[in-house]
Design a protein around this motif. Sequence first.
Motif, PDB file in Angstrom:
ATOM      1  N   GLN A 117      16.940 -14.468  -6.799  1.00 46.22           N
ATOM      2  CA  GLN A 117      16.195 -14.884  -7.974  1.00 46.22           C
ATOM      3  C   GLN A 117      15.750 -16.325  -7.810  1.00 46.22           C
ATOM      4  OE1 GLN A 117      19.139 -15.615 -11.425  1.00 46.22           O
ATOM      5  NE2 GLN A 117      20.315 -14.414  -9.951  1.00 46.22           N
ATOM      6  N   ASP A 118      14.767 -16.714  -8.604  1.00 47.55           N
ATOM      7  CA  ASP A 118      14.278 -18.086  -8.654  1.00 47.55           C
ATOM      8  C   ASP A 118      14.477 -18.638 -10.055  1.00 47.55           C
ATOM      9  OD1 ASP A 118      13.460 -17.712  -6.074  1.00 47.55           O
ATOM     10  OD2 ASP A 118      11.315 -17.706  -6.517  1.00 47.55           O
ATOM     11  N   ILE A 119      14.628 -19.942 -10.144  1.00 55.69           N
ATOM     12  CA  ILE A 119      14.572 -20.661 -11.412  1.00 55.69           C
ATOM     13  C   ILE A 119      13.542 -21.765 -11.253  1.00 55.69           C
ATOM     14  CG2 ILE A 119      15.828 -22.107 -13.069  1.00 55.69           C
ATOM     15  CD1 ILE A 119      18.355 -20.635 -12.386  1.00 55.69           C
ATOM     16  N   GLU A 120      12.520 -21.721 -12.083  1.00 55.52           N
ATOM     17  CA  GLU A 120      11.425 -22.693 -12.015  1.00 55.52           C
ATOM     18  C   GLU A 120      10.803 -22.710 -10.612  1.00 55.52           C
ATOM     19  OE1 GLU A 120      12.741 -26.517 -13.444  1.00 55.52           O
ATOM     20  OE2 GLU A 120      13.916 -25.597 -15.041  1.00 55.52           O
ATOM     21  N   GLY A 121      10.749 -21.520  -9.999  1.00 59.82           N
ATOM     22  CA  GLY A 121      10.150 -21.393  -8.684  1.00 59.82           C
ATOM     23  C   GLY A 121      11.024 -21.828  -7.534  1.00 59.82           C
ATOM     24  N   VAL A 122      12.283 -22.188  -7.829  1.00 60.46           N
ATOM     25  CA  VAL A 122      13.214 -22.651  -6.801  1.00 60.46           C
ATOM     26  C   VAL A 122      14.263 -21.568  -6.574  1.00 60.46           C
ATOM     27  CG1 VAL A 122      14.891 -24.431  -6.167  1.00 60.46           C
ATOM     28  CG2 VAL A 122      12.854 -25.049  -7.493  1.00 60.46           C
ATOM     29  N   PRO A 123      14.480 -21.142  -5.330  1.00 62.27           N
ATOM     30  CA  PRO A 123      15.434 -20.057  -5.086  1.00 62.27           C
ATOM     31  C   PRO A 123      16.872 -20.463  -5.394  1.00 62.27           C
ATOM     32  CG  PRO A 123      14.684 -20.997  -3.016  1.00 62.27           C
ATOM     33  CD  PRO A 123      13.830 -21.594  -4.087  1.00 62.27           C
ATOM     34  N   VAL A 124      17.617 -19.538  -5.966  1.00 62.91           N
ATOM     35  CA  VAL A 124      19.051 -19.723  -6.192  1.00 62.91           C
ATOM     36  C   VAL A 124      19.779 -19.363  -4.904  1.00 62.91           C
ATOM     37  CG1 VAL A 124      21.074 -18.908  -7.456  1.00 62.91           C
ATOM     38  CG2 VAL A 124      18.906 -19.294  -8.668  1.00 62.91           C
ATOM     39  N   GLY A 125      20.548 -20.282  -4.394  1.00 67.88           N
ATOM     40  CA  GLY A 125      21.280 -20.012  -3.154  1.00 67.88           C
ATOM     41  C   GLY A 125      22.068 -21.217  -2.695  1.00 67.88           C
ATOM     42  N   SER A 145      30.422 -17.730  -2.462  1.00 60.33           N
ATOM     43  CA  SER A 145      29.924 -17.901  -1.098  1.00 60.33           C
ATOM     44  C   SER A 145      28.569 -18.606  -1.086  1.00 60.33           C
ATOM     45  CB  SER A 145      29.791 -16.552  -0.376  1.00 60.33           C
ATOM     46  OG  SER A 145      28.700 -15.819  -0.901  1.00 60.33           O
ATOM     47  N   ASP A 146      28.342 -19.320  -0.002  1.00 55.36           N
ATOM     48  CA  ASP A 146      27.062 -19.972   0.294  1.00 55.36           C
ATOM     49  C   ASP A 146      26.286 -19.035   1.209  1.00 55.36           C
ATOM     50  OD1 ASP A 146      25.025 -21.450   1.427  1.00 55.36           O
ATOM     51  OD2 ASP A 146      26.319 -22.966   2.320  1.00 55.36           O
ATOM     52  N   ASN A 147      25.147 -18.533   0.738  1.00 52.75           N
ATOM     53  CA  ASN A 147      24.393 -17.551   1.534  1.00 52.75           C
ATOM     54  C   ASN A 147      23.453 -18.197   2.546  1.00 52.75           C
ATOM     55  OD1 ASN A 147      22.321 -18.542  -0.087  1.00 52.75           O
ATOM     56  ND2 ASN A 147      21.435 -16.529  -0.495  1.00 52.75           N
ATOM     57  N   ASN A 148      23.512 -19.547   2.656  1.00 52.85           N
ATOM     58  CA  ASN A 148      22.641 -20.266   3.610  1.00 52.85           C
ATOM     59  C   ASN A 148      21.165 -19.918   3.425  1.00 52.85           C
ATOM     60  OD1 ASN A 148      24.608 -21.795   5.120  1.00 52.85           O
ATOM     61  ND2 ASN A 148      25.280 -19.858   6.016  1.00 52.85           N
TER      62      ASN A 148
END
Length: 378
Positions: A49-57, A357-360
Amino acid sequence: MKKGALFSLVLFTFLCSCSSNNNDTNPDAPDTNTISALEFIDEFVIPSQDIEGVPVGGLSGIDYYNNKWYLLSDASTPPIRFYEAAITYSQQGFTNVGISKMTEIKNADGISFETGMVDPEAIRFDTTTNTLLYTSEGSIVNGIDPALIEITTSGEQIKSFALPDNFSANTTDNTTGPRHNGALEGLSSSHDQHGYWIAFELPLVEDGPEPGLTDTDSPVRITYINKTTGIAERQFAYELDPVARPPALGTDFTVNGLVEILEYDTDQFLVLERSFSSGYLDGGNSVKIYKVDASETSNTLDIASLSGANIVKAEKTLLFDFETIRSQLTNTMVDNLEGITFGPTFEDGSRAILVVSDNNFSSFFPQLNQLILFKVIR
């Protein structure tokens, strides 16, 4: 907000009762801080998903306070950011996970960080100041020092703590100092709330080699910072395990390091230790949670090199091995687990622990933003 199909919100009244119980209870109540074992409850994979066009990750840190969850992204390109999330669960598993707010972390001048100036790794909410703390690994090869930074909940920098001199990046001769991508990874508020503990992922160059497939003397430093004075007052050594598995499929990369700490009683810690070996279809991670007793350790603050030093290291006891639940996880993957925190208690009063976890950002191969829920057995 998207949710997993099997995790739609149900039993609203029951969930409100569960989520209103947070982990801000009396820490000295009888048996509150006893941890004998961890019981796996559930896994949730946060959808793309994105928030304000920025990927969550890149979810490398997690903390909880007063019905809010804070998740730190380790993206080193702007916006440097953390998220606020709504996470609820019962003893049967997760019931709702939603990330709806992103906050940009600003530099000391109140503007966006330039690319590569920070590498965020851990986040904690300070209940005495209502502020957030985060660690940055910096960029050792570029001469950018590791850092412990305090910010407001709106992302404005309050202060950067002065750290011991041997934590600084050394680009001169590479014989001392932190290793690149192996610096400040762990952060915990102290149990008495008077300071912070920060932890290195890998040994300082002068302290010993990186762990290998055979047993090595590879201690990392865990340091206590007094929050009032800003001064490092104590430090102890924690010995890393060897790398869990040899690399596969003709590859040759391995690493094992400390990725998070959590002090749950005076001088008593949970330590998340993660080994990675390349070439495995299951992701290559081998992750363990240790109980660590630092009550009898030597203070290593003034010891220039831990290599061969006559010191008492922390005592570690295996609490949980993620290999025991691999078959129950999505794609049988123990992903790049990096964050750990206590959450609201369960309905029976038991403490809950969440690991993230960090999905890199799936830069190398498909990875997961993975949440794993445990119940503390006293």
